[in-house]
Design an enzyme around this catalytic site. Structure first.
Site: not given
Ligand code: IMP
Ligand code: MG
Length: 182
Positions: A44, A100, A103, A152, A159, A165
Site C-alpha cells: 500500500g 498508506d 486503521d 473504505f 487497494d 492502486r
Molecule cells: P491496520 O493494520 O488495520 O491499521 O490497517 C492498515 C492496513 O490495512 C493498511 O496498510 C492498508 O493496507 C489496509 N487498509 C486499511 N484501511 C483500508 C482502506 O480503507 N482501504 C484499503 N486498504 C485499507
Molecule cells: Mg497495507
C-alpha cells in the site's frame, strides 16, 4: 475502473500539496544529523513512499516490509501478517516507517517491535491517512497526512482485492463495485 468511483475524498492535487508539507517537516526534524532509513509497508505505501522520498533532499536509505491485512476482497482487517522483509543495517539509524493508512493499528503494532529488535536509533511513524476510529489513535503516529472518516477507500496505493492502486486520487467505491468482487 472510473465508473466504479463513488466520490473523490482526497484529490491528487491535495495529496501532492500535503506530501510536500510533510516532507519539509520530516527533513526539518532530521536536520540535527543521524542517518535515515525509510521503511515503506508494502504494497500500500509504495506510491506514497515514491512521492515522499523525492521531496526529501537528504541522504537516506530504504528498507521494505510486506504485510498483509486485507487479503482478497476484504474491506475490514483480517489480522496483520508479515509476509516479507528487506530491512538491512538499520542499527543506530533513524527509521521512518511509512504506511498508506492507519486503521485498526494492527499493522504498526506488529511491525514496530520487529524493527525495534534491530536496535535503530529511533522509530517514527508516518502515515498518509488515519481513519477516525478509536483503535487508530492507540498507535502514535508522528506524521499524519489526512484524518479521514471511517470509510473504505482506494487509490494512490490503496487497494480493493489488489485493484485500484493506480487511481491517482483517494476515492470511495460504489456499492456495486464492491459487490462484484465479493
Ligand atoms: P491496520 O493494520 O488495520 O491499521 O490497517 C492498515 C492496513 O490495512 C493498511 O496498510 C492498508 O493496507 C489496509 N487498509 C486499511 N484501511 C483500508 C482502506 O480503507 N482501504 C484499503 N486498504 C485499507
Ligand atoms: Mg497495507
Amino acid at each position: 475502473m472510473q465508473a466504479d468511483i463513488e466520490r473523490i475524498l482526497i484529490s491528487r492535487q491535495q495529496i501532492e500539496h500535503r506530501i510536500k508539507e510533510m516532507a519539509r517537516q520530516i527533513v526539518a526534524d532530521h536536520s540535527n544529523g543521524g542517518e535515515v532509513t525509510l521503511v515503506p509497508i508494502l504494497t500500500g505505501a509504495m506510491i506514497f513512499c515514491a512521492d515522499l522520498m523525492r521531496q526529501m533532499p537528504i541522504e537516506l536509505q530504504i528498507g521494505m516490509m510486506t504485510v498483509s491485512s486485507y487479503p482478497g476482497a476484504a474491506t475490514a482487517t483480517q489480522g496483520s501478517q508479515l509476509v516479507g522483509q528487506q530491512v538491512k543495517n538499520v542499527t543506530g539509524r533513524h527509521i521512518l516507517l511509512l504506511d498508506d493508512i492507519l486503521d485498526s493499528g494492527g499493522t504498526l503494532k506488529l511491525v514496530i517491535p520487529l524493527l525495534e529488535r534491530l536496535k535503530p536509533a529511533s522509530v517514527k511513524v508516518c502515515v498518509l491517512l488515519r481513519k477516525d476510529r478509536p483503535s487508530a489513535r492507540e498507535v502514535q503516529a508522528d506524521y499524519v497526512g489526512f484524518d479521514i472518516p471511517d470509510e473504505f477507500v482506494v487509490g494512490y496505493g490503496l487497494d480493493y482485492d489488489d485493484y485500484y492502486r493506480n487511481l491517482p486520487d483517494i476515492v470511495t467505491l460504489k456499492r456495486e463495485a464492491i459487490e462484484k468482487r465479493k
